[in-house]
Scaffold this motif. Structure first.
Motif, PDB file in Angstrom:
ATOM      1  N   SER A  24       0.934  -1.174   0.076  1.00 16.66           N
ATOM      2  CA  SER A  24       0.009  -0.092  -0.131  1.00 16.66           C
ATOM      3  C   SER A  24       0.910   1.190   0.036  1.00 16.66           C
ATOM      4  CB  SER A  24      -0.728  -0.040   1.225  1.00 16.66           C
ATOM      5  OG  SER A  24      -1.671   0.945   1.103  1.00 16.66           O
ATOM      6  N   GLY A  25       0.823   2.148  -1.040  1.00 17.16           N
ATOM      7  CA  GLY A  25       1.489   3.367  -1.362  1.00 17.16           C
ATOM      8  C   GLY A  25       2.497   3.103  -2.192  1.00 17.16           C
ATOM      9  N   ALA A  26       2.983   3.998  -2.717  1.00 14.75           N
ATOM     10  CA  ALA A  26       4.072   4.194  -3.689  1.00 14.75           C
ATOM     11  C   ALA A  26       5.454   4.016  -3.015  1.00 14.75           C
ATOM     12  CB  ALA A  26       4.144   5.534  -4.549  1.00 14.75           C
ATOM     13  N   GLY A  27       5.495   4.306  -1.746  1.00 17.29           N
ATOM     14  CA  GLY A  27       6.969   4.128  -1.047  1.00 17.29           C
ATOM     15  C   GLY A  27       6.855   2.654  -0.847  1.00 17.29           C
ATOM     16  N   PHE A  34      13.040  -1.022  -5.912  1.00 21.20           N
ATOM     17  CA  PHE A  34      14.310  -0.333  -5.986  1.00 21.20           C
ATOM     18  C   PHE A  34      14.950  -0.678  -4.657  1.00 21.20           C
ATOM     19  CE2 PHE A  34      11.145   2.121  -8.802  1.00 21.20           C
ATOM     20  CZ  PHE A  34      11.735   1.866  -9.916  1.00 21.20           C
ATOM     21  N   GLY A  35      14.582  -1.097  -3.620  1.00 26.72           N
ATOM     22  CA  GLY A  35      15.259  -1.228  -2.403  1.00 26.72           C
ATOM     23  C   GLY A  35      15.329   0.046  -1.340  1.00 26.72           C
ATOM     24  N   ASN A  36      14.462   1.128  -1.761  1.00 28.91           N
ATOM     25  CA  ASN A  36      14.403   2.383  -1.230  1.00 28.91           C
ATOM     26  C   ASN A  36      13.305   2.817  -1.413  1.00 28.91           C
ATOM     27  OD1 ASN A  36      14.927   4.601  -3.208  1.00 28.91           O
ATOM     28  ND2 ASN A  36      16.774   3.500  -3.432  1.00 28.91           N
ATOM     29  N   ASP A  37      12.818   3.864  -0.598  1.00 32.09           N
ATOM     30  CA  ASP A  37      11.544   4.462  -0.926  1.00 32.09           C
ATOM     31  C   ASP A  37      11.391   6.104  -1.010  1.00 32.09           C
ATOM     32  OD1 ASP A  37      11.897   5.054   1.793  1.00 32.09           O
ATOM     33  OD2 ASP A  37      10.084   4.670   2.472  1.00 32.09           O
ATOM     34  N   SER A  38      12.786   6.467  -1.561  1.00 31.35           N
ATOM     35  CA  SER A  38      13.220   7.927  -1.781  1.00 31.35           C
ATOM     36  C   SER A  38      11.985   8.560  -2.569  1.00 31.35           C
ATOM     37  CB  SER A  38      14.778   8.006  -2.456  1.00 31.35           C
ATOM     38  OG  SER A  38      14.571   7.643  -3.795  1.00 31.35           O
ATOM     39  N   GLU A  39      12.113   9.794  -2.735  1.00 31.31           N
ATOM     40  CA  GLU A  39      11.483  10.660  -3.726  1.00 31.31           C
ATOM     41  C   GLU A  39      11.335  10.076  -4.897  1.00 31.31           C
ATOM     42  OE1 GLU A  39       8.322  12.998  -4.951  1.00 31.31           O
ATOM     43  OE2 GLU A  39       8.812  12.810  -2.899  1.00 31.31           O
ATOM     44  N   GLY A  40      12.635  10.085  -5.406  1.00 29.13           N
ATOM     45  CA  GLY A  40      12.817   9.578  -6.676  1.00 29.13           C
ATOM     46  C   GLY A  40      12.454   8.215  -7.137  1.00 29.13           C
ATOM     47  N   SER A  41      12.471   7.272  -6.409  1.00 25.03           N
ATOM     48  CA  SER A  41      11.993   5.939  -6.402  1.00 25.03           C
ATOM     49  C   SER A  41      10.522   6.026  -6.415  1.00 25.03           C
ATOM     50  CB  SER A  41      12.392   5.019  -5.409  1.00 25.03           C
ATOM     51  OG  SER A  41      13.687   4.672  -5.364  1.00 25.03           O
ATOM     52  N   ARG A  42       9.841   6.630  -5.444  1.00 26.29           N
ATOM     53  CA  ARG A  42       8.237   7.052  -5.591  1.00 26.29           C
ATOM     54  C   ARG A  42       7.932   7.466  -7.048  1.00 26.29           C
ATOM     55  NH1 ARG A  42       9.417   8.527  -0.273  1.00 26.29           N
ATOM     56  NH2 ARG A  42       9.013  10.658  -0.865  1.00 26.29           N
ATOM     57  N   ARG A  43       8.542   8.288  -7.545  1.00 22.62           N
ATOM     58  CA  ARG A  43       8.306   9.121  -8.648  1.00 22.62           C
ATOM     59  C   ARG A  43       8.431   7.959  -9.795  1.00 22.62           C
ATOM     60  NH1 ARG A  43       7.646  14.282  -9.425  1.00 22.62           N
ATOM     61  NH2 ARG A  43       8.502  14.263 -11.437  1.00 22.62           N
ATOM     62  N   LYS A  44       9.319   7.176  -9.957  1.00 21.35           N
ATOM     63  CA  LYS A  44       9.617   6.130 -10.792  1.00 21.35           C
ATOM     64  C   LYS A  44       8.375   5.192 -10.853  1.00 21.35           C
ATOM     65  CE  LYS A  44      14.746   6.045 -10.681  1.00 21.35           C
ATOM     66  NZ  LYS A  44      15.981   5.230 -10.220  1.00 21.35           N
ATOM     67  N   VAL A  45       8.080   4.750  -9.698  1.00 19.65           N
ATOM     68  CA  VAL A  45       6.626   3.932  -9.526  1.00 19.65           C
ATOM     69  C   VAL A  45       5.515   4.586 -10.192  1.00 19.65           C
ATOM     70  CG1 VAL A  45       4.964   3.076  -7.843  1.00 19.65           C
ATOM     71  CG2 VAL A  45       7.314   2.924  -7.331  1.00 19.65           C
ATOM     72  N   TYR A  46       5.438   5.782  -9.909  1.00 22.88           N
ATOM     73  CA  TYR A  46       4.276   6.616 -10.525  1.00 22.88           C
ATOM     74  C   TYR A  46       4.492   6.642 -12.090  1.00 22.88           C
ATOM     75  CZ  TYR A  46       2.296   8.179  -6.102  1.00 22.88           C
ATOM     76  OH  TYR A  46       1.709   8.333  -4.963  1.00 22.88           O
TER      77      TYR A  46
END
Length: 81
Positions: A24-27, A34-46
């Motif tokens: 649940s959640g982009a994070g 990706f192994g992390n929930d940084s802002e950049g990784s969340r943007r990649k998910v979106y």
């Protein structure tokens, strides 16, 4: 093929309980992929959900996905290349 009626409640075809399979959640999805929930990784998910066909869905306003479904999607992407 296994009959869904023979499975315990909340368990999917892989034997993983829904609560463990569902993210649940982009994070959470970013951390899984990706192994992390940084802002950049969340943007990649979106971006992947919007442009690349990442299998996900919304519950209310929250992006959700199943681990097993994403793993199958990744395997399919690997076989195409």
């Amino acid at each position: 093929m296994e009959d869904i009626k023979t499975r315990p409640p909340g368990v999917n075809a892989t034997g993983l309980p829904l609560a463990e399979d569902l993210m649940s959640g982009a994070g959470a999805i970013a951390h899984f992929i990706f192994g992390n929930d940084s802002e950049g990784s969340r943007r990649k998910v979106y971006h992947a959900a919007d442009k690349l066909g990442l299998p996900c869905f919304k519950l209310g306003g929250t992006l959700c996905a199943r681990r097993t479904t994403i793993l199958k999607w990744i395997a399919k992407q690997e076989s195409v290349v």
